[in-house]
Design a protein around this motif. Structure first.
Motif, PDB file in Angstrom:
ATOM      1  N   UNK A  59       6.087  30.466  30.037  1.00  0.00           N
ATOM      2  CA  UNK A  59       7.046  30.954  29.049  1.00  0.00           C
ATOM      3  C   UNK A  59       8.266  31.584  29.697  1.00  0.00           C
ATOM      4  N   UNK A  60       8.062  32.287  30.822  1.00  0.00           N
ATOM      5  CA  UNK A  60       9.196  32.881  31.527  1.00  0.00           C
ATOM      6  C   UNK A  60      10.131  31.801  32.068  1.00  0.00           C
ATOM      7  N   UNK A  61       9.544  30.705  32.589  1.00  0.00           N
ATOM      8  CA  UNK A  61      10.404  29.618  33.083  1.00  0.00           C
ATOM      9  C   UNK A  61      11.199  28.980  31.954  1.00  0.00           C
ATOM     10  N   UNK A  62      10.567  28.795  30.794  1.00  0.00           N
ATOM     11  CA  UNK A  62      11.302  28.241  29.645  1.00  0.00           C
ATOM     12  C   UNK A  62      12.424  29.171  29.208  1.00  0.00           C
ATOM     13  N   UNK A  63      12.157  30.465  29.220  1.00  0.00           N
ATOM     14  CA  UNK A  63      13.186  31.427  28.817  1.00  0.00           C
ATOM     15  C   UNK A  63      14.361  31.402  29.789  1.00  0.00           C
ATOM     16  N   UNK A  64      14.086  31.332  31.077  1.00  0.00           N
ATOM     17  CA  UNK A  64      15.162  31.289  32.062  1.00  0.00           C
ATOM     18  C   UNK A  64      15.968  30.004  31.933  1.00  0.00           C
ATOM     19  N   UNK A  65      15.302  28.870  31.627  1.00  0.00           N
ATOM     20  CA  UNK A  65      16.046  27.623  31.437  1.00  0.00           C
ATOM     21  C   UNK A  65      16.985  27.719  30.253  1.00  0.00           C
ATOM     22  N   UNK A  66      16.545  28.351  29.167  1.00  0.00           N
ATOM     23  CA  UNK A  66      17.423  28.519  28.005  1.00  0.00           C
ATOM     24  C   UNK A  66      18.618  29.399  28.342  1.00  0.00           C
ATOM     25  N   UNK A  67      18.390  30.443  29.107  1.00  0.00           N
ATOM     26  CA  UNK A  67      19.504  31.310  29.488  1.00  0.00           C
ATOM     27  C   UNK A  67      20.484  30.566  30.389  1.00  0.00           C
ATOM     28  N   UNK A  68      19.976  29.754  31.305  1.00  0.00           N
ATOM     29  CA  UNK A  68      20.859  28.987  32.181  1.00  0.00           C
ATOM     30  C   UNK A  68      21.691  28.003  31.385  1.00  0.00           C
ATOM     31  N   UNK A  69      21.069  27.327  30.411  1.00  0.00           N
ATOM     32  CA  UNK A  69      21.821  26.391  29.579  1.00  0.00           C
ATOM     33  C   UNK A  69      22.881  27.109  28.762  1.00  0.00           C
ATOM     34  N   UNK A  70      22.562  28.310  28.269  1.00  0.00           N
ATOM     35  CA  UNK A  70      23.563  29.072  27.517  1.00  0.00           C
ATOM     36  C   UNK A  70      24.749  29.445  28.401  1.00  0.00           C
ATOM     37  N   UNK A  71      24.473  29.829  29.651  1.00  0.00           N
ATOM     38  CA  UNK A  71      25.567  30.143  30.578  1.00  0.00           C
ATOM     39  C   UNK A  71      26.383  28.906  30.905  1.00  0.00           C
ATOM     40  N   UNK A  72      25.737  27.744  31.027  1.00  0.00           N
ATOM     41  CA  UNK A  72      26.485  26.514  31.282  1.00  0.00           C
ATOM     42  C   UNK A  72      27.394  26.190  30.121  1.00  0.00           C
ATOM     43  N   UNK A  73      26.920  26.398  28.881  1.00  0.00           N
ATOM     44  CA  UNK A  73      27.778  26.133  27.734  1.00  0.00           C
ATOM     45  C   UNK A  73      28.960  27.062  27.652  1.00  0.00           C
ATOM     46  N   UNK A  74      28.811  28.302  28.135  1.00  0.00           N
ATOM     47  CA  UNK A  74      29.915  29.261  28.097  1.00  0.00           C
ATOM     48  C   UNK A  74      30.909  29.028  29.213  1.00  0.00           C
ATOM     49  N   UNK A  75      30.451  28.566  30.357  1.00  0.00           N
ATOM     50  CA  UNK A  75      31.337  28.497  31.515  1.00  0.00           C
ATOM     51  C   UNK A  75      31.692  27.087  31.897  1.00  0.00           C
ATOM     52  N   UNK A  76      31.041  26.058  31.332  1.00  0.00           N
ATOM     53  CA  UNK A  76      31.484  24.693  31.498  1.00  0.00           C
ATOM     54  C   UNK A  76      30.970  24.011  32.740  1.00  0.00           C
ATOM     55  N   UNK A  77      30.644  24.716  33.789  1.00  0.00           N
ATOM     56  CA  UNK A  77      30.247  24.058  35.045  1.00  0.00           C
ATOM     57  C   UNK A  77      29.240  24.915  35.788  1.00  0.00           C
ATOM     58  N   UNK A  78      28.056  24.995  35.187  1.00  0.00           N
ATOM     59  CA  UNK A  78      27.016  25.762  35.860  1.00  0.00           C
ATOM     60  C   UNK A  78      27.222  27.249  35.692  1.00  0.00           C
ATOM     61  N   UNK A  79      26.275  28.041  36.068  1.00  0.00           N
ATOM     62  CA  UNK A  79      26.397  29.483  35.946  1.00  0.00           C
ATOM     63  C   UNK A  79      27.518  30.018  36.807  1.00  0.00           C
ATOM     64  N   UNK A  80      28.530  30.533  36.124  1.00  0.00           N
ATOM     65  CA  UNK A  80      29.680  31.136  36.794  1.00  0.00           C
ATOM     66  C   UNK A  80      30.478  30.144  37.612  1.00  0.00           C
TER      67      UNK A  80
END
Length: 884
Positions: free
Chosen positions: A791-812
């Protein structure tokens, strides 16, 4: 004799189906008889109509004077009315006539239809029975009645077959109507057109040239004007008519669809007609010499109409050029460095020529005097597929004073005809440069104040003076203090527009220097080199210029990457810098080589598109500095949930170890056979049958460095009670996990199935602990830990995808940080940031592994119980059994 009554008699009385059949046949027979009466008087009517159509199609009405046309029209109308007089004698046939026709045409003897309605003359029982038998036999002949088709016998009314004359005349006239001199049915109802005499000595060359942006070839008009259907041409096409020959100037007229005539003016054309006349045949008069000069008439076709010249006519159907359409493809969004990225779709009949975005402030002051005009934002339109295109453009507008203000963005497209199309407006905050140095942000704010309204220069000066009130505390660098003082002096001395712009530019350079140092200067040079190359590709510059600009772009890119690398070396690694893409210098060089090769091979559109992609990539690079603002505020709540999950994992791990230790000690008591253990204890059933009950003495070396555990002095019953007391801790962890799932749902995240599985395993482990069963509880706790990690891995994947949607090209959008399963570019595992949820390759042992471990422990205890002779071996076995 026939009865006047229409009641069913004879065989019809006891055979209803036969009665219905005869009724239907009678109706059909009456219809056939009616048409036989109708067709003979209809022939004169049709003949009059055929003569009228023939006269119209032969062009008789348009070739005679109006008085004769009207007289002919009256004659045809009178003939038509006279031909309708025979229709007065029409009547609906009677039933007797229908019965007689059915009997005659079906060859029925003895009148089988009529006899059903007759009655015998002598009403005796024998006569009545005989008559009924006769009716029944006649009724059997009626089953196959057929009314047939009408037989009007037209030949009896037209013995000389004159009816063929109008038919042949009609067919011939219809064929003639398709020619150029054919007439129309409406000619009898309208005045005859003006007779135009065609001069055979006049030569007419006419053609239509569509606009170049349509890509259509010119259309040449035939010399005799034989085109009957209108010629479809694009709007704004050029009509050219060249008239030569003849004795007088020929008149060229364009007649619009509403009947209005427009003379097409003569263009300047003094090219004389080349004749084969000898030198002795010189013109003796001026008009004759003018007639020998060809005249050219030109006009733009914008509506339907017809060209008329020298008795010839060409009709045109002008296809309107629709205005272009443009719309947003998704919402505009900022990139990492503050550039504005706009996706769009355009559509036009013949292709969009140019498109841009109009950016205007939402809140405007009519009395304000801005220092700069509104920002320009040109959209990159592919030239080869501009009819229906889709693209994305990224422009850096952070230098404009409107950056950070709420603006209204409207997309505008323009075609080659000058028509424009606009999209619905979209309001947003124009992206600004993310300053991380407070002093640099304050300097940029000073510039923005007087750049938006030059009357607010005193307010900007006051802001500058406020920054230098206590410089020893707010300005650590002496260089920055001196720059602020020089900027203050410039602000006070600036009077004209040029001086104000120089001051604003000076303040912007100060802010960038405080923020990034030499990196900002390198970034500006790179942006200028990219823009220069884009402009050269747009205007189809020669290859030599493209090569020169590509060299400048490579040098600017090298300088920028060098400065960026230096910044990255001094920048600390951020918690959310786990990268998604590796951007290497070799990749950039390869991309620039492809741009140059495409441009030199002639594929400028593909080169321009790849250059746009390069600009977007560079705009999404982050210069190794921590980001602040809304994103960090959103990440703070996520970080709290991650920490809470880490605490649950840690507490569950400790609880499982404690449960395992108590269970092992309880099993030791059972092996020793302590008297307080009952024979029916449930734990006795779980022991291996081959284990002996010999007691094992606890050696002093078996204890850890922290001393003896309290549970070592407990009895078996006390250990069982201790296991039962652990249920409260297990239930509390399950409640914390439920609260965590609820918090994730409020943040818009969907908890993975691992959390639900972990909560169910925790509840099962709690029930086992309540019964004092240690081994099933440990196994459930192990499965709960594995589900928690998933469950922790799934949660981290969702957070990473949310950051990609905000920043356009990966986290930061970091540079040089690759997605290599948590490893650095050299392949080494990264140090985990935040709570460690465990490696994916580490799994909780299943039941077989647990049984194997138990067997190993039992073997160690057995060997230790045999009192090994070597002290070193005994201490080693004691350390193996020491459970902390």
């Amino acid at each position: 004799m026939t009865s006047p009554s229409r009641q069913k008699k004879g065989a019809f009385a006891f055979r209803p189906s036969l009665a219905r059949l005869v009724t239907t046949k009678r109706l059909l027979a009456r219809i056939v008889l009616f048409f036989e009466q109708l067709l003979p008087p209809l022939m004169p009517v049709l003949s009059v109509i055929a003569f009228y159509l023939s006269a119209s199609w032969f062009g008789l009405f348009r070739s005679v004077p109006d008085w004769l046309r009207i007289l002919l029209l009256i004659a045809f109308a009178a003939a038509f009315l006279v031909s309708l007089l025979p229709f007065r004698a029409l009547r609906w046939p009677r039933v007797a006539e229908a019965d007689r026709m059915l009997e005659e045409r079906n060859g029925l003897s003895h009148q089988p239809v009529t006899v059903q309605e007759d009655e015998p003359a002598f009403d005796t029982p024998f006569g009545r029975a005989l008559w009924r038998e006769h009716q029944t036999r006649m009724a059997e002949k009626i089953a196959a009645l057929d009314a047939g088709l009408p037989r009007p016998d037209i030949a009896a009314h037209d013995r000389f077959a004159l009816r063929a004359v109008p038919a042949l005349l009609l067919v011939t006239a219809f064929g003639y109507s398709l020619s150029i001199n054919g007439g129309s049915i409406r000619d009898a109802l309208q005045a005859a057109p003006e007779q135009v005499v065609s001069d055979p000595a006049v030569r007419i060359d006419a053609w239509v040239t569509p606009p170049s942006y349509t890509g259509r070839a010119p259309i040449y008009l035939t010399a005799d004007g034989s085109e009957q259907a209108p010629i479809g041409i694009p709007q704004f096409s050029g009509l050219t008519v060249r008239v030569s020959g003849g004795k007088t100037a020929e008149k060229v007229v364009f007649r619009k669809a509403n009947g209005e005539a427009q003379d097409i003016a003569v263009q300047a054309d003094t090219k004389p007609q080349q004749t084969a006349a000898s030198g002795s045949e010189q013109p003796t008069a001026a008009p004759a010499s003018q007639a020998l000069v060809a005249q050219t008439h030109m006009m733009k076709l914008q509506e339907n109409g017809a060209l008329e010249v020298n008795g010839r006519r060409w009709s045109f159907d002008v296809l309107p050029d629709k205005a272009p359409e443009i719309a947003f493809d998704g919402l505009p969004k900022p990139s990492v460095n503050g550039a504005l990225e706009i996706g769009f779709t355009v559509k036009d009949d013949y292709g969009v020529q140019e498109a841009h975005a109009e950016i205007a402030p939402v809140d405007t002051d009519p009395t304000a005097t801005p220092l700069y005009p509104l920002p320009e934002y040109r959209l990159d339109i592919p030239r080869r597929n501009a009819r229906d295109a889709k693209g994305v453009t990224s422009r850096n507008l952070t230098e404009h004073p409107l950056a950070g203000k709420r603006v209204r963005i409207t997309l505008v497209a323009k075609d080659a005809a000058g028509q424009t199309g606009r999209s619905p407006p979209h309001e947003m905050v124009l992206p600004s440069r993310p300053f991380n140095e407070p002093l640099a942000a304050a300097v940029a704010e000073e510039r923005q104040v007087f750049a938006l309204d030059t009357r607010k220069m005193p307010q900007a000066i006051a802001l500058n003076e406020a920054l230098t009130i206590r410089p020893e505390e707010t300005i650590p660098k002496l260089t920055n203090y001196l720059l602020l003082e020089s900027a203050l002096a410039r602000m006070k001395l600036a009077k004209g527009e040029d001086a104000l712009k120089d001051t604003a530019q000076y303040l912007w350079e100060i802010a960038l220097g405080m923020e990034d140092g030499d990196l900002s200067l390198a970034e500006r040079k790179l942006r200028e080199a990219q823009q220069n190359l884009a402009d050269a590709l747009d205007r189809n510059a020669p290859d030599a210029e493209i090569k020169k600009l590509m060299d400048e772009l490579r040098k600017a890119m090298q300088d920028y990457m060098t400065e960026l690398a230096q910044r990255m070396q001094n920048a600390p690694m951020q918690p959310n810098q786990s990268a998604q893409n590796i951007l290497r210098q070799q990749d950039l060089e390869r991309m620039m080589d492809q741009i140059e090769n495409l441009a030199r091979s002639g594929n400028r559109d593909a080169a321009q598109q790849m250059l746009s992609e390069l600009q977007r990539m560079m705009n999404n690079l982050q210069a190794g500095r921590p980001q602040r603002g809304q994103q960090s505020q959103e990440n703070s709540e996520a970080r709290k949930q991650i920490d809470k999950l880490g605490e649950i994992l840690r507490d569950q791990q400790k609880l499982m170890e404690q449960t395992f230790r108590l269970d092992q000690q309880l099993r030791d008591r059972m092996q020793r056979g302590e008297p307080d253990m009952g024979e029916n204890d449930p734990l006795l059933d779980e022991m291996n049958p081959g284990e002996n009950g010999e007691p094992q003495d606890q050696q002093p070396g078996q204890q850890g460095k922290e001393g003896q555990q309290p549970s070592d002095q407990m009895t078996a019953e006390q250990l069982r009670e201790a296991l039962k007391q652990l249920r409260a801790q297990q239930d509390a962890l399950g409640k914390q996990l439920g609260d965590l799932q609820k918090s994730l749902g409020e943040m818009g995240m969907k908890p993975g199935p691992g959390f639900g599985q972990a909560q169910r395993e925790m509840e099962g482990a709690g029930r086992e602990l309540g019964q004092g069963r240690g081994q099933p509880a440990v196994e459930g706790q192990g499965r709960a830990l594995e589900a928690l990690r998933q469950g922790a891995r799934d949660m981290m994947n969702q957070m990473m995808q949310a950051q990609q949607g905000q920043q356009g090209q990966g986290p930061n959008g970091q540079v040089g940080q690759g997605d290599q399963n948590g490893r650095d570019p050299l392949g080494r595992p990264r140090r985990p940031q935040g709570p460690d949820f465990g490696d994916n390759s580490v799994k909780v042992p299943d039941e077989i592994d647990v049984q194997r471990a138990r067997e190993i422990l039992d073997a160690i205890r057995e060997k230790l119980g045999n009192n090994p002779p070597q002290e070193m071996e005994r201490r080693y076995l004691e350390r193996l059994l020491d459970i902390q």
